[in-house]
Design a protein around this motif. Sequence first.
Motif, PDB file in Angstrom:
ATOM      1  N   GLY A  14       0.799  -1.224   0.000  1.00  0.00           N
ATOM      2  CA  GLY A  14       0.000   0.000   0.000  1.00  0.00           C
ATOM      3  C   GLY A  14       0.828   1.268   0.000  1.00  0.00           C
ATOM      4  N   ASP A  15       2.130   1.154   0.290  1.00  0.00           N
ATOM      5  CA  ASP A  15       3.027   2.318   0.281  1.00  0.00           C
ATOM      6  C   ASP A  15       3.481   2.634  -1.141  1.00  0.00           C
ATOM      7  N   ASN A  16       3.820   3.903  -1.351  1.00  0.00           N
ATOM      8  CA  ASN A  16       4.428   4.335  -2.607  1.00  0.00           C
ATOM      9  C   ASN A  16       5.921   4.050  -2.588  1.00  0.00           C
ATOM     10  N   ILE A  17       6.446   3.709  -3.748  1.00  0.00           N
ATOM     11  CA  ILE A  17       7.895   3.534  -3.890  1.00  0.00           C
ATOM     12  C   ILE A  17       8.560   4.884  -3.631  1.00  0.00           C
ATOM     13  N   PRO A  18       9.609   4.915  -2.814  1.00  0.00           N
ATOM     14  CA  PRO A  18      10.270   6.200  -2.544  1.00  0.00           C
ATOM     15  C   PRO A  18      11.022   6.728  -3.773  1.00  0.00           C
ATOM     16  N   ALA A  19      11.169   8.020  -3.803  1.00  0.00           N
ATOM     17  CA  ALA A  19      11.948   8.659  -4.863  1.00  0.00           C
ATOM     18  C   ALA A  19      13.424   8.404  -4.602  1.00  0.00           C
ATOM     19  N   ALA A  20      14.088   7.850  -5.587  1.00  0.00           N
ATOM     20  CA  ALA A  20      15.521   7.569  -5.483  1.00  0.00           C
ATOM     21  C   ALA A  20      16.068   7.392  -6.889  1.00  0.00           C
ATOM     22  N   LEU A  70      15.829  -6.214 -16.151  1.00  0.00           N
ATOM     23  CA  LEU A  70      16.592  -4.986 -15.951  1.00  0.00           C
ATOM     24  C   LEU A  70      17.462  -5.196 -14.723  1.00  0.00           C
ATOM     25  N   MET A  71      18.734  -4.928 -14.859  1.00  0.00           N
ATOM     26  CA  MET A  71      19.692  -5.142 -13.775  1.00  0.00           C
ATOM     27  C   MET A  71      20.084  -3.785 -13.194  1.00  0.00           C
ATOM     28  N   TRP A  72      19.581  -3.513 -11.989  1.00  0.00           N
ATOM     29  CA  TRP A  72      19.818  -2.218 -11.364  1.00  0.00           C
ATOM     30  C   TRP A  72      20.877  -2.313 -10.284  1.00  0.00           C
ATOM     31  N   GLY A  73      21.804  -1.371 -10.326  1.00  0.00           N
ATOM     32  CA  GLY A  73      22.803  -1.224  -9.283  1.00  0.00           C
ATOM     33  C   GLY A  73      22.424  -0.071  -8.363  1.00  0.00           C
ATOM     34  N   ASP A  74      22.343  -0.386  -7.091  1.00  0.00           N
ATOM     35  CA  ASP A  74      22.075   0.628  -6.058  1.00  0.00           C
ATOM     36  C   ASP A  74      23.392   0.841  -5.321  1.00  0.00           C
ATOM     37  N   GLY A  75      24.337   1.426  -6.030  1.00  0.00           N
ATOM     38  CA  GLY A  75      25.718   1.498  -5.579  1.00  0.00           C
ATOM     39  C   GLY A  75      25.934   1.982  -4.161  1.00  0.00           C
ATOM     40  N   ASP A  76      25.240   3.034  -3.766  1.00  0.00           N
ATOM     41  CA  ASP A  76      25.418   3.557  -2.405  1.00  0.00           C
ATOM     42  C   ASP A  76      24.333   3.063  -1.452  1.00  0.00           C
ATOM     43  N   GLY A  77      23.428   2.231  -1.970  1.00  0.00           N
ATOM     44  CA  GLY A  77      22.369   1.676  -1.125  1.00  0.00           C
ATOM     45  C   GLY A  77      21.274   2.659  -0.770  1.00  0.00           C
ATOM     46  N   SER A  78      21.219   3.808  -1.427  1.00  0.00           N
ATOM     47  CA  SER A  78      20.237   4.830  -1.036  1.00  0.00           C
ATOM     48  C   SER A  78      18.792   4.382  -1.277  1.00  0.00           C
ATOM     49  N   GLY A 138      13.884   0.728   3.490  1.00  0.00           N
ATOM     50  CA  GLY A 138      14.005   0.122   4.822  1.00  0.00           C
ATOM     51  C   GLY A 138      14.361  -1.346   4.746  1.00  0.00           C
ATOM     52  N   LEU A 139      14.983  -1.755   3.649  1.00  0.00           N
ATOM     53  CA  LEU A 139      15.314  -3.163   3.439  1.00  0.00           C
ATOM     54  C   LEU A 139      16.826  -3.392   3.395  1.00  0.00           C
ATOM     55  N   ASP A 140      17.562  -2.509   4.037  1.00  0.00           N
ATOM     56  CA  ASP A 140      19.014  -2.629   4.099  1.00  0.00           C
ATOM     57  C   ASP A 140      19.422  -3.459   5.311  1.00  0.00           C
ATOM     58  N   VAL A 141      20.595  -4.034   5.213  1.00  0.00           N
ATOM     59  CA  VAL A 141      21.177  -4.802   6.308  1.00  0.00           C
ATOM     60  C   VAL A 141      22.687  -4.565   6.285  1.00  0.00           C
ATOM     61  N   ASP A 142      23.277  -4.436   7.451  1.00  0.00           N
ATOM     62  CA  ASP A 142      24.723  -4.264   7.558  1.00  0.00           C
ATOM     63  C   ASP A 142      25.332  -5.614   7.860  1.00  0.00           C
ATOM     64  N   THR A 143      26.092  -6.145   6.930  1.00  0.00           N
ATOM     65  CA  THR A 143      26.722  -7.452   7.125  1.00  0.00           C
ATOM     66  C   THR A 143      28.140  -7.338   7.687  1.00  0.00           C
ATOM     67  N   LEU A 170      27.161  -2.809   3.722  1.00  0.00           N
ATOM     68  CA  LEU A 170      25.756  -2.546   3.436  1.00  0.00           C
ATOM     69  C   LEU A 170      25.282  -3.431   2.292  1.00  0.00           C
ATOM     70  N   ARG A 171      24.198  -4.137   2.524  1.00  0.00           N
ATOM     71  CA  ARG A 171      23.582  -4.997   1.507  1.00  0.00           C
ATOM     72  C   ARG A 171      22.071  -4.834   1.565  1.00  0.00           C
ATOM     73  N   SER A 172      21.388  -5.426   0.610  1.00  0.00           N
ATOM     74  CA  SER A 172      19.935  -5.475   0.622  1.00  0.00           C
ATOM     75  C   SER A 172      19.493  -6.792   1.241  1.00  0.00           C
ATOM     76  N   ARG A 173      18.361  -6.750   1.913  1.00  0.00           N
ATOM     77  CA  ARG A 173      17.713  -7.996   2.305  1.00  0.00           C
ATOM     78  C   ARG A 173      17.199  -8.651   1.037  1.00  0.00           C
ATOM     79  N   ARG A 174      16.984  -9.931   1.086  1.00  0.00           N
ATOM     80  CA  ARG A 174      16.438 -10.657  -0.053  1.00  0.00           C
ATOM     81  C   ARG A 174      14.912 -10.505  -0.021  1.00  0.00           C
ATOM     82  N   TYR A 175      14.339 -10.040  -1.138  1.00  0.00           N
ATOM     83  CA  TYR A 175      12.890  -9.862  -1.192  1.00  0.00           C
ATOM     84  C   TYR A 175      12.415  -9.856  -2.632  1.00  0.00           C
TER      85      TYR A 175
END
Length: 157
Positions: free
Chosen positions: A5-11, A95-103, A109-114, A120-125
């Motif tokens: 129900g949330d909107n995708i954030p601007a990034a 489409l292969m997207w790189g989120d280089g800085d994790g912004s 809110g799906l980041d995790v510090d390993t 900094l990585r993404s959670r799997r979803y």
Amino acid sequence: MIQVGDNIPAASVQQMIDGKPAEVHTQDFFKGKKVVLFAVPGAFTPTCSAAHLPGYVVLADEIKAKGIDAIVCLAVNDAFVMDAWGKAQNASELLMWGDGDGSFTKALGLDVDTGAFGGLRSRRYAMVVEDGVVTLLNVEPPKTFENSKAEVVLAVL
């Protein structure tokens, strides 16, 4: 963390286009489209390369036949790595997207510090986004790979 129900954030994320990294603005990209977006902790990592990405490659046509305009694979890697990984996995339909800085990952809110393992990585979803609004969100508990599989997403489309 983002919810159904949330909107995708601007990034902004990066995608290789004609051999060069190009910015993709999330709010522009998702407008008026129905998109499957799935994220992995890292390109070229074992589960991501052996199962997660290949599942979407194999089922891309079936997923798109359900009214999906695009399938996006995201990782906190740079666009060059994501492009090379996509080519190595025959992911030409994705489409292969790189989120280089994790912004973008942080904004979701799906980041995790390993830590020392990878930082900094993404959670799997996996999520479905319709006209910028999240309509399905399957976030994996740590060290699991069940509900973000291509087969699971296809079954609910």
